[in-house]
Scaffold this motif. Structure first.
Motif, PDB file in Angstrom:
ATOM      1  N   ILE A  10       0.860  -1.183   0.000  1.00  0.00           N
ATOM      2  CA  ILE A  10       0.000   0.000   0.000  1.00  0.00           C
ATOM      3  C   ILE A  10       0.890   1.224   0.000  1.00  0.00           C
ATOM      4  O   ILE A  10       1.621   1.480   0.949  1.00  0.00           O
ATOM      5  CB  ILE A  10      -0.915   0.044   1.237  1.00  0.00           C
ATOM      6  N   GLY A  11       0.847   1.988  -1.071  1.00  0.00           N
ATOM      7  CA  GLY A  11       1.693   3.174  -1.194  1.00  0.00           C
ATOM      8  C   GLY A  11       2.741   2.960  -2.273  1.00  0.00           C
ATOM      9  O   GLY A  11       3.567   2.042  -2.166  1.00  0.00           O
ATOM     10  N   ALA A  12       2.707   3.779  -3.308  1.00  0.00           N
ATOM     11  CA  ALA A  12       3.647   3.629  -4.426  1.00  0.00           C
ATOM     12  C   ALA A  12       4.732   4.699  -4.401  1.00  0.00           C
ATOM     13  O   ALA A  12       5.356   4.970  -5.428  1.00  0.00           O
ATOM     14  CB  ALA A  12       2.886   3.680  -5.752  1.00  0.00           C
ATOM     15  N   VAL A  39       0.609  -3.362  -6.232  1.00  0.00           N
ATOM     16  CA  VAL A  39       0.912  -2.064  -5.628  1.00  0.00           C
ATOM     17  C   VAL A  39      -0.310  -1.168  -5.766  1.00  0.00           C
ATOM     18  O   VAL A  39      -0.858  -1.018  -6.865  1.00  0.00           O
ATOM     19  CB  VAL A  39       2.126  -1.404  -6.303  1.00  0.00           C
ATOM     20  N   LEU A  40      -0.734  -0.578  -4.651  1.00  0.00           N
ATOM     21  CA  LEU A  40      -1.919   0.277  -4.630  1.00  0.00           C
ATOM     22  C   LEU A  40      -1.559   1.663  -4.124  1.00  0.00           C
ATOM     23  O   LEU A  40      -0.720   1.798  -3.235  1.00  0.00           O
ATOM     24  CB  LEU A  40      -2.995  -0.352  -3.746  1.00  0.00           C
ATOM     25  N   ASP A  41      -2.199   2.689  -4.681  1.00  0.00           N
ATOM     26  CA  ASP A  41      -2.046   4.043  -4.153  1.00  0.00           C
ATOM     27  C   ASP A  41      -3.399   4.737  -4.186  1.00  0.00           C
ATOM     28  O   ASP A  41      -4.376   4.214  -4.728  1.00  0.00           O
ATOM     29  CB  ASP A  41      -0.999   4.831  -4.939  1.00  0.00           C
ATOM     30  N   SER A  42      -3.433   5.931  -3.605  1.00  0.00           N
ATOM     31  CA  SER A  42      -4.708   6.617  -3.393  1.00  0.00           C
ATOM     32  C   SER A  42      -5.278   7.251  -4.656  1.00  0.00           C
ATOM     33  O   SER A  42      -6.460   7.572  -4.714  1.00  0.00           O
ATOM     34  CB  SER A  42      -4.536   7.697  -2.320  1.00  0.00           C
ATOM     35  N   SER A  43      -4.448   7.448  -5.661  1.00  0.00           N
ATOM     36  CA  SER A  43      -4.927   8.038  -6.910  1.00  0.00           C
ATOM     37  C   SER A  43      -4.189   7.409  -8.085  1.00  0.00           C
ATOM     38  O   SER A  43      -3.073   6.896  -7.935  1.00  0.00           O
ATOM     39  CB  SER A  43      -4.702   9.552  -6.918  1.00  0.00           C
ATOM     40  N   GLN A  44      -4.833   7.462  -9.262  1.00  0.00           N
ATOM     41  CA  GLN A  44      -4.206   6.914 -10.456  1.00  0.00           C
ATOM     42  C   GLN A  44      -2.926   7.667 -10.787  1.00  0.00           C
ATOM     43  O   GLN A  44      -1.928   7.085 -11.211  1.00  0.00           O
ATOM     44  CB  GLN A  44      -5.170   6.989 -11.627  1.00  0.00           C
ATOM     45  N   GLU A  45      -2.939   8.978 -10.551  1.00  0.00           N
ATOM     46  CA  GLU A  45      -1.750   9.785 -10.821  1.00  0.00           C
ATOM     47  C   GLU A  45      -0.576   9.351  -9.950  1.00  0.00           C
ATOM     48  O   GLU A  45       0.550   9.179 -10.443  1.00  0.00           O
ATOM     49  CB  GLU A  45      -2.069  11.260 -10.574  1.00  0.00           C
ATOM     50  N   SER A  46      -0.823   9.154  -8.659  1.00  0.00           N
ATOM     51  CA  SER A  46       0.244   8.723  -7.745  1.00  0.00           C
ATOM     52  C   SER A  46       0.735   7.335  -8.111  1.00  0.00           C
ATOM     53  O   SER A  46       1.951   7.050  -8.059  1.00  0.00           O
ATOM     54  CB  SER A  46      -0.266   8.726  -6.302  1.00  0.00           C
TER      55      SER A  46
END
Length: 597
Positions: A197-199, A219-226
């Motif tokens: 969690i967090g890229a 891998v996951l992040d809070s937004s597609q941009e991130s």
């Protein structure tokens, strides 16, 4: 190396190498002489001076072995190999091989550049220089003369302080793998799939660790941009390896195939482990753990990469706190070898054992710590950082302190490191700790630096000044002016410091804190903290470790000085009970353990 021929199998897990330099020695029994004749001086320097192992494939390419068989029929293939030798040729003697030696003599600059580079990297330790002398002898003199030099230098190294310290470091690493409370016959299962969690920088680095170990990772992040930005950083990291020649394009593509970006928590629910690597904000971490608790399968490891926040804070928002622990990677995660495994109040021993195995499977050195502010590694180093900042108020200069630590054996001084990581990172940590603890000691100089916009290499001004596109630190008179201004405001009289006093102020503070960490049961053994310093903070390996080094001074001397500084500076120097006990008994600080261990 004594063999007439060497045959290996790609199915075997064994690797080839001469790792003696890692414990302060050189290969004996003709190892330096025979390897140089087998593979040439360039490859011999690479193998012996680094102490690294090579795979069967690499060994065949460089001439270290003669054949790789395609199955496990090693004995049969070896017999066929011998029977296939031309009649009358007989079996070779490595000592008589001259082809690589003659090539090296004809083109001396090819390998002497490699020699000079290796010597420059090994400026603090003796064994690599002894190995280089033996390799040079193998090229220029007879086998017998080279063997005599090898035996002489081995004898000199064997009982040296350097070799003793390196052997201590070697065995301390193995001791750290022994976790008290391990159930008899328990073998933790390997992780087959992972999620991060967090890229960002840490999350991306951890994902690379999994990919390098051929473990599929989402891998996951809070937004597609991130997420896109993080994936690009991962690709750039691999591309840098390709440019440097440490990876092929095919190997890069293979590794990247193990990393899958996702935007939905449910997509990672079947992973064996999830590692949270978001910003060091308690509210954010609690939110993440509540979400992963709702989607992860039963038995999955729920781990946090937090560097300081109490594990129980995250564990208590889940319905399975026994499965929660810390897996604190050090930046950059894909490079640094330490994984601090942090046990919370409810972490099961099986969770700790599985996390420690995960670290080892990712080619890290796993060391267990208890949960407290900073855990064992950062908590033990915090006093060093505090003293460095207070020394500035009292008159020491950043470049003098950095010089002292580099002379001690560190690759970089603490202020150069601070510029590299960013002054604003530690600024945010200090603000969090000050908010949580009203007795927290404010560090005025680094706070002022950040508030004046000096953030380090990222904007060209920190403890040093940097020219555009250049990472070479330049002493900046403006920093001296800032420090002097803060000292005047605080009413602190500045003076000059000797290098010896600076070194002791920095390291004795942390030695004392390690004793307190052990008293609190937040580490098992003093030697475990030594391993953390070696792999997490770049402590000079030839000095064994922080507590081993302190023993070269003597517990009594350290204890007396800490007591004197306690009287002079107040409570931050209050000596730990274990330190006072060791000082009174004249016992070894490196042998200290937590109560009951």
């Amino acid at each position: 190396m004594h063999s007439h021929a060497i045959i290996d199998s790609p199915l075997r897990t064994a690797k080839l190498g001469l790792p003696e330099v890692k414990i302060g020695l050189i290969p004996a029994g003709g190892g330096t002489q025979r390897l140089t004749r087998l593979v040439g001086p360039q490859a011999a320097i690479d193998i012996i001076v680094s102490g690294r192992h090579v795979s069967a494939k690499n060994a065949l390419e460089m001439g270290l072995i003669d054949r790789i068989v395609v199955d496990d029929r090693l004995v049969t293939e070896a017999i066929h190999f011998v029977k296939g030798l031309p009649e009358g040729q007989g079996l070779r003697r490595v000592r008589d091989m001259t082809e690589r030696i003659e090539h090296a003599k004809a083109r001396p600059q090819e390998w002497k550049v490699k020699r000079d580079e290796a010597a420059a990297r090994a400026r603090f330790v003796k064994a690599p220089h002894s190995a280089l002398a033996c390799i040079e002898m193998a090229v220029n003199r007879s086998f017998e003369e080279g063997l005599a030099l090898e035996q002489t230098l081995f004898s000199l190294l064997e009982g040296s302080d350097e070799a003793k310290a390196l052997r201590y470091a070697f065995f301390s690493e193995r001791e750290a793998a022994k976790i008290p409370g391990t159930p008899e016959h328990y073998k933790p299962a390997a992780v087959r799939s992972a999620a991060v969690i967090g890229a960002g920088t840490m999350g991306g680095g951890i994902a690379i660790c999994f990919a390098d170990a051929h473990v599929p990772v989402k891998v996951l992040d809070s937004s597609q941009e991130s997420l896109d930005r993080g994936m690009q950083k991962i690709r750039d990291t691999y591309a840098t390896r390709v440019r440097r020649g440490s990876l092929t394009q095919g190997e890069m593509d293979e590794s990247l195939a193990y990393i899958k970006p996702v935007m939905d928590y449910e997509q990672m629910g079947e992973a064996d482990v999830v590692i949270e690597a978001v910003f060091e904000r308690i509210d954010l971490k609690k939110e993440v753990f509540a979400k992963i608790d709702g989607v992860m399968k039963e038995g999955a490891l729920l781990l946090t990469n937090s560097s300081a926040i109490d594990i129980d804070t995250m564990a208590n928002v889940t319905r399975r706190p026994a499965d929660v622990a810390g897996a604190h990677f050090f930046a950059p995660a894909n490079v640094m070898k330490l994984c601090e495994v942090v046990r919370g109040a409810s972490s099961s021993v099986e969770t700790i054992l599985r996390t420690a195995k995960l670290g080892r499977d990712l080619k890290k050195v796993s060391v267990v710590a208890g949960s407290c502010d900073g855990f064992a590694a950062n908590r033990s180093r915090a006093p060093l950082v505090t003293e460095a900042m207070l020394l500035l108020e009292e008159g020491a200069r950043p470049d003098q302190i950095d010089h002292v630590m580099k002379a001690f054996g560190y690759p970089m001084g603490p202020f150069a490191v601070s510029d590299l990581s960013g002054l604003d990172v530690s600024y945010d940590t200090r603000k969090r700790r000050a908010a949580a603890d009203p007795t927290y000691r404010k560090l005025h100089v680094p706070d002022r630096m950040v508030e004046l916009g000096r953030k380090g290499q990222k904007n060209g001004t920190g403890w040093y000044r940097y020219n555009p596109g250049d990472r070479k630190p330049i002493v900046d008179p403006e920093v001296d002016a800032i420090i002097a201004s803060v000292a005047r405001e605080l009413g602190v009289e500045q003076r000059q410091f000797s290098d010896a006093e600076i070194l002791q102020r920095l390291l004795f503070a942390s030695v004392n804190e390690v004793c307190k960490i052990l008293e609190d049961g937040k580490a098992y053994r003093a030697s475990d903290v030594d391993v953390m310093w070696l792999y997490g903070f770049g402590f000079p390996r030839h000095r064994g470790g922080l507590m081993y080094w302190a023993d070269t001074i003597g517990a009594s001397t350290v204890g007396q000085q800490v007591e004197a500084w306690h009287e002079q500076f107040g409570k931050r120097w209050k000596p730990g009970r274990l330190l006072l006990d060791a000082a009174a008994a004249g016992s070894q600080l490196r042998e200290l353990r937590a109560p009951g261990i």
